[in-house]
Design a protein around this motif. Structure first.
Motif, PDB file in Angstrom:
ATOM      1  N   ILE A 155       1.411   7.476   0.898  1.00 29.52           N
ATOM      2  CA  ILE A 155       1.575   8.997   0.803  1.00 29.52           C
ATOM      3  C   ILE A 155       0.420   9.622   1.676  1.00 29.52           C
ATOM      4  O   ILE A 155      -0.659   9.218   1.972  1.00 29.52           O
ATOM      5  CB  ILE A 155       1.091   9.420  -0.574  1.00 29.52           C
ATOM      6  CG1 ILE A 155      -0.097   8.603  -1.248  1.00 29.52           C
ATOM      7  CG2 ILE A 155       2.328   9.335  -1.574  1.00 29.52           C
ATOM      8  CD1 ILE A 155      -0.478   9.071  -2.765  1.00 29.52           C
ATOM      9  N   HIS A 191      -1.193  19.128  -5.932  1.00 26.27           N
ATOM     10  CA  HIS A 191      -2.211  18.314  -6.641  1.00 26.27           C
ATOM     11  C   HIS A 191      -3.189  19.367  -7.300  1.00 26.27           C
ATOM     12  O   HIS A 191      -3.879  20.055  -6.415  1.00 26.27           O
ATOM     13  CB  HIS A 191      -2.735  17.462  -5.954  1.00 26.27           C
ATOM     14  CG  HIS A 191      -3.948  16.848  -6.532  1.00 26.27           C
ATOM     15  ND1 HIS A 191      -5.368  17.423  -6.626  1.00 26.27           N
ATOM     16  CD2 HIS A 191      -4.139  15.717  -7.273  1.00 26.27           C
ATOM     17  CE1 HIS A 191      -6.371  16.679  -7.183  1.00 26.27           C
ATOM     18  NE2 HIS A 191      -5.684  15.491  -7.467  1.00 26.27           N
ATOM     19  N   ASN A 216      -3.385  19.180  -1.722  1.00 22.86           N
ATOM     20  CA  ASN A 216      -4.764  19.641  -2.587  1.00 22.86           C
ATOM     21  C   ASN A 216      -4.876  21.016  -2.515  1.00 22.86           C
ATOM     22  O   ASN A 216      -5.049  21.682  -1.541  1.00 22.86           O
ATOM     23  CB  ASN A 216      -5.866  18.896  -1.818  1.00 22.86           C
ATOM     24  CG  ASN A 216      -7.005  18.862  -2.713  1.00 22.86           C
ATOM     25  OD1 ASN A 216      -7.282  19.968  -3.517  1.00 22.86           O
ATOM     26  ND2 ASN A 216      -7.886  17.913  -2.549  1.00 22.86           N
ATOM     27  N   LEU A 236       0.774  14.440  -1.062  1.00 19.34           N
ATOM     28  CA  LEU A 236       0.161  15.446  -1.991  1.00 19.34           C
ATOM     29  C   LEU A 236      -0.724  16.568  -1.218  1.00 19.34           C
ATOM     30  O   LEU A 236      -1.242  16.482  -0.401  1.00 19.34           O
ATOM     31  CB  LEU A 236      -0.809  14.702  -2.927  1.00 19.34           C
ATOM     32  CG  LEU A 236      -0.455  13.510  -3.837  1.00 19.34           C
ATOM     33  CD1 LEU A 236      -1.190  12.499  -4.020  1.00 19.34           C
ATOM     34  CD2 LEU A 236       0.396  14.170  -4.842  1.00 19.34           C
ATOM     35  N   TRP A 295      -2.180  12.979   2.134  1.00 21.17           N
ATOM     36  CA  TRP A 295      -2.682  14.291   1.665  1.00 21.17           C
ATOM     37  C   TRP A 295      -2.741  15.412   2.688  1.00 21.17           C
ATOM     38  O   TRP A 295      -3.202  15.068   3.786  1.00 21.17           O
ATOM     39  CB  TRP A 295      -4.022  13.841   1.232  1.00 21.17           C
ATOM     40  CG  TRP A 295      -4.251  12.903  -0.023  1.00 21.17           C
ATOM     41  CD1 TRP A 295      -4.038  11.729  -0.359  1.00 21.17           C
ATOM     42  CD2 TRP A 295      -4.487  13.643  -1.348  1.00 21.17           C
ATOM     43  NE1 TRP A 295      -4.100  11.151  -1.586  1.00 21.17           N
ATOM     44  CE2 TRP A 295      -4.290  12.475  -2.315  1.00 21.17           C
ATOM     45  CE3 TRP A 295      -4.781  14.906  -1.885  1.00 21.17           C
ATOM     46  CZ2 TRP A 295      -4.494  12.502  -3.694  1.00 21.17           C
ATOM     47  CZ3 TRP A 295      -5.171  14.875  -3.312  1.00 21.17           C
ATOM     48  CH2 TRP A 295      -4.833  13.956  -3.972  1.00 21.17           C
ATOM     49  N   MET A 347       0.809  -1.182  -0.036  1.00 21.09           N
ATOM     50  CA  MET A 347      -0.138  -0.099   0.109  1.00 21.09           C
ATOM     51  C   MET A 347       0.837   1.222   0.053  1.00 21.09           C
ATOM     52  O   MET A 347       1.898   1.301   0.813  1.00 21.09           O
ATOM     53  CB  MET A 347      -0.832  -0.084   1.355  1.00 21.09           C
ATOM     54  CG  MET A 347      -1.881   1.104   1.107  1.00 21.09           C
ATOM     55  SD  MET A 347      -2.902   0.992   2.779  1.00 21.09           S
ATOM     56  CE  MET A 347      -3.335   2.746   3.120  1.00 21.09           C
ATOM     57  N   ILE A 348       0.334   2.335  -0.835  1.00 19.83           N
ATOM     58  CA  ILE A 348       1.115   3.502  -0.746  1.00 19.83           C
ATOM     59  C   ILE A 348       1.099   4.205   0.419  1.00 19.83           C
ATOM     60  O   ILE A 348      -0.122   4.551   0.816  1.00 19.83           O
ATOM     61  CB  ILE A 348       0.847   4.275  -2.132  1.00 19.83           C
ATOM     62  CG1 ILE A 348       0.836   3.386  -3.290  1.00 19.83           C
ATOM     63  CG2 ILE A 348       1.466   5.577  -2.048  1.00 19.83           C
ATOM     64  CD1 ILE A 348       2.191   3.392  -4.210  1.00 19.83           C
ATOM     65  N   PHE A 381       4.581   6.931  -7.397  1.00 21.44           N
ATOM     66  CA  PHE A 381       4.409   7.480  -6.029  1.00 21.44           C
ATOM     67  C   PHE A 381       5.492   7.137  -5.170  1.00 21.44           C
ATOM     68  O   PHE A 381       5.428   7.368  -4.041  1.00 21.44           O
ATOM     69  CB  PHE A 381       3.037   7.524  -5.709  1.00 21.44           C
ATOM     70  CG  PHE A 381       2.253   8.450  -6.167  1.00 21.44           C
ATOM     71  CD1 PHE A 381       2.564   9.779  -6.143  1.00 21.44           C
ATOM     72  CD2 PHE A 381       1.075   7.928  -6.652  1.00 21.44           C
ATOM     73  CE1 PHE A 381       1.375  10.510  -6.652  1.00 21.44           C
ATOM     74  CE2 PHE A 381       0.101   8.720  -7.407  1.00 21.44           C
ATOM     75  CZ  PHE A 381       0.432  10.478  -7.342  1.00 21.44           C
TER      76      PHE A 381
END
Lengths: 155, 270
Positions: free
Chosen positions: B4, B27, B46, B44, B6, B1-2, B38
């Motif tokens: 990253i 993003h 937003n 990331l 947010w 599982m990534i 990634f």
């Protein structure tokens, strides 16, 4: 991670991976009317309306959706028992063959008619330029949008 | 599982401080990030709630917020500068649902070889406004050349003068929905029949971005009757990498022909 999505007017709690695409979140949570096609933003099968604008759900990270965003799938405008005028027009004009592109086509038409109730044929073609249909050849789909536009104006 | 994370900053100051963490990526619409690797990305950012979706004009300078989508720009720019080269380049770019999602900021920071907007913005001598490690206004050409300007920074706006010059945009595609193999942008400042200033860019060449300076010099201070297709074609000296679907030499030949046509269209000679 957990997030809340407003889909067809209802707030729904979902568990997602940080890099999950909205298309998969929708389908994994029962919104299978959103179809999985090319997953490259080319075919429009996964088209939804995000805050009233047509977008490809395969091109959106679910985590980028914020609380005030409103998602509309084709079942949000009408269903089998209470179809929307656009959905009726698609059936009456023979604009549905295999039906795979239809949710995206109907929603793209809905977005167009919300902003432009009396579109020209070229405006219809432009609004549907992100939706591919491999069955109908598009003529009956364009007829259906014209018919729906006329009926919606009389309503 | 990534793994990253947010981030949802509510202000530019908050966004700037988050950019101090290495390997956090802004993003915008996300269309150029969606299938990205990634493995080196930790977060990331937003940008949705930073109020960067706007188009305004002040003293003949047009400013577009970086979160404005192609569709937003087409609508907004058509009302203040309908003949703008950016309108011409955007109206055939991508398809409606993609135009509703792709942002100008993302397009500039990603700047792919198939970009429809980079040629137009370079011809307009656009400036990008960035915040973060590299705060300030920079010419787009500088931004694209200097990799360090992009690091730990985000684009907040793009600015350019509201020119009323003649212009034309060409995209080399097999079908309308394709990403272009190359694009040609021509912007001509004309005084009656004479070209005073010319800007010609081809995007998608081996060098990625080619400004045809020799051709610009040939065009400048010439009457349009003095300009020949052959004269233009001789000065289009660009090369292309071949691909699975096309040949580099063919594209070089095609670029010569289409550059001449694009310039003649811009001059309004049929």
């Amino acid at each position: 991670m957990e997030t809340t999505l407003n889909i067809n007017g209802e707030n729904i709690e979902v568990k997602i991976d940080p890099d999950e695409h909205l298309l998969h979140t929708l389908r994994n949570n029962g919104f299978t009317e959103v179809k999985s096609g090319c997953e490259e933003g080319e075919c429009g099968a996964c088209l939804i309306l995000l805050n009233g604008k047509s977008v490809n759900s395969c091109q959106i990270f679910t985590a980028s959706i914020i609380k005030k965003d409103k998602i509309l799938t084709v079942k949000g405008i009408g269903d089998f028992h209470e179809p929307h005028i656009i959905q009726e027009a698609f059936v009456e004009c023979g604009a549905v063959q295999c039906g795979f592109c239809t949710p995206g086509m109907v929603l793209a038409s809905y977005a167009l008619l919300q902003s432009n109730p009396n579109p020209t044929e070229s405006q219809i073609k432009e609004a549907l330029d992100g939706n591919l249909c491999r069955c109908t050849g598009y003529v009956k789909i364009i007829d259906a949008v014209k018919q729906a536009a006329q009926r919606l104006q009389k309503k | 599982m990534i793994k990253i994370q947010w981030h949802y900053p509510k202000s530019l100051a908050e966004a700037s401080s988050l950019l101090e963490i290495k390997n956090i990526i802004p993003h915008g619409g996300g269309t150029s990030l969606i299938n990205r690797d990634f493995s080196h990305v930790v977060g990331l950012l937003n940008l949705t709630e930073l109020g960067l979706n706007y188009i305004k004009q002040d003293n003949a300078i047009i400013e577009i917020g970086s979160m404005s989508t192609y569709a937003d720009i087409l609508t907004g720019l058509k009302s203040i500068s309908p003949d703008n080269i950016l309108v011409k380049s955007l109206q055939n770019a991508a398809n409606t649902p993609c135009r509703n999602r792709i942002t100008i900021g993302g397009s500039i920071s990603f700047a792919p070889k198939w970009s429809d907007v980079i040629g137009a913005l370079l011809a307009l001598e656009a400036k990008v406004v960035i915040t973060g490690k590299n705060d300030g206004e920079f010419l787009l050409s500088e931004y694209l050349e200097q990799k360090e300007l992009r690091q730990q920074s985000l684009i907040t706006a793009v600015k350019f003068k509201n020119f009323s010059h003649r212009s034309s945009h060409y995209r080399e595609v097999k079908t309308k929905n394709d990403m272009p193999l190359f694009t040609i942008t021509a912007l001509l400042k004309m005084d009656k029949d004479q070209i005073e200033q010319a800007k010609v860019f081809i995007i998608g060449t081996t060098e990625r971005i080619s400004q045809l300076i020799e051709l610009e010099n040939y065009l400048e201070n010439k009457l349009r009757l003095e300009i020949s297709e052959e004269g233009i074609q001789n000065l289009v000296k660009v090369s292309f990498n071949g691909s699975r679907i096309t040949d580099g030499d063919y594209l070089s030949h095609k670029a010569k022909i289409e550059t001449a046509r694009t310039i003649f269209r811009a001059m309004e000679i049929s």
